[in-house]
Design an enzyme around this catalytic site. Sequence first.
Site, PDB file in Angstrom:
ATOM      1  CB  CYS A 103      -0.883  -0.006   1.245  1.00 24.44           C
ATOM      2  SG  CYS A 103      -2.002   1.397   1.321  1.00 24.44           S
ATOM      3  CG  HIS A 145      -5.613  -2.655  -0.983  1.00 22.11           C
ATOM      4  ND1 HIS A 145      -4.531  -3.185  -0.310  1.00 22.11           N
ATOM      5  CD2 HIS A 145      -5.387  -1.303  -1.024  1.00 22.11           C
ATOM      6  CE1 HIS A 145      -3.711  -2.204   0.034  1.00 22.11           C
ATOM      7  NE2 HIS A 145      -4.208  -1.052  -0.394  1.00 22.11           N
ATOM      8  CD  GLU A 146      -6.395   0.914  -4.145  1.00 21.61           C
ATOM      9  OE1 GLU A 146      -6.531   1.981  -3.511  1.00 21.61           O
ATOM     10  OE2 GLU A 146      -5.309   0.330  -4.233  1.00 21.61           O
ATOM     11  CG  HIS A 149      -7.234   2.935   0.927  1.00 20.51           C
ATOM     12  ND1 HIS A 149      -6.405   3.166   2.001  1.00 20.51           N
ATOM     13  CD2 HIS A 149      -6.503   2.202   0.052  1.00 20.51           C
ATOM     14  CE1 HIS A 149      -5.221   2.590   1.780  1.00 20.51           C
ATOM     15  NE2 HIS A 149      -5.263   1.996   0.610  1.00 20.51           N
TER      16      HIS A 149
HETATM   17 NI    NI Z   1      -3.644   0.968  -0.193  1.00 18.56          NI
END
Ligand code: NI
Length: 178
Positions: A103, A145-146, A149
Amino acid sequence: MAIKELTRMGNPVLREVAQEYDISAIGSEAFSSLIDDLVDTMNENGGIGIAAPQIGISSQVAIIKIPGDSERYPNAAESELFIIVNPIIEVLDQELQGFWEGCLSVPGLRGFVQRPRKVKVTYYNQDAKKSEIVLEDFLATVFQHELDHLFGKLYIDRVKDLSKLSYEDEYVQFWSNT
Ligand code: NI
């Protein structure tokens, strides 16, 4: 267009649920400039995705683009550029798959994370059109994953076995072929 400074783990903006983006502002100059900044900052740092909180903006906007020649993810297949606004994610297959994630907001580290292997994401695209996409394999992990965020989560929250949290050099030396 500009390369923005990345927010890093410890910055509270990465732990907030980001604000929903005003759909009527998609297509505005501010929107285009936000997307340009995300693309520039992602490319400058060799990322394959980036979310607005990673440049300090608490909005539900993220982009994903896997280049064919990613140095950080050499085995990943090339993807189109996805522009994702106000996403909702639905798990279609609870079976887990594991990848070594990294990341831009947690520089220097890699960690092994298991996530559902198949998901559906409903979102607004760059034309403010409601879109739906079903994702499997590595791209399913990249989306999860994105989108994490945008909801205050980092991948390290999901590393179950901390013996598989590694510095990048050690990852290449000991784990990259596993
Ligand atoms: Ni990330």
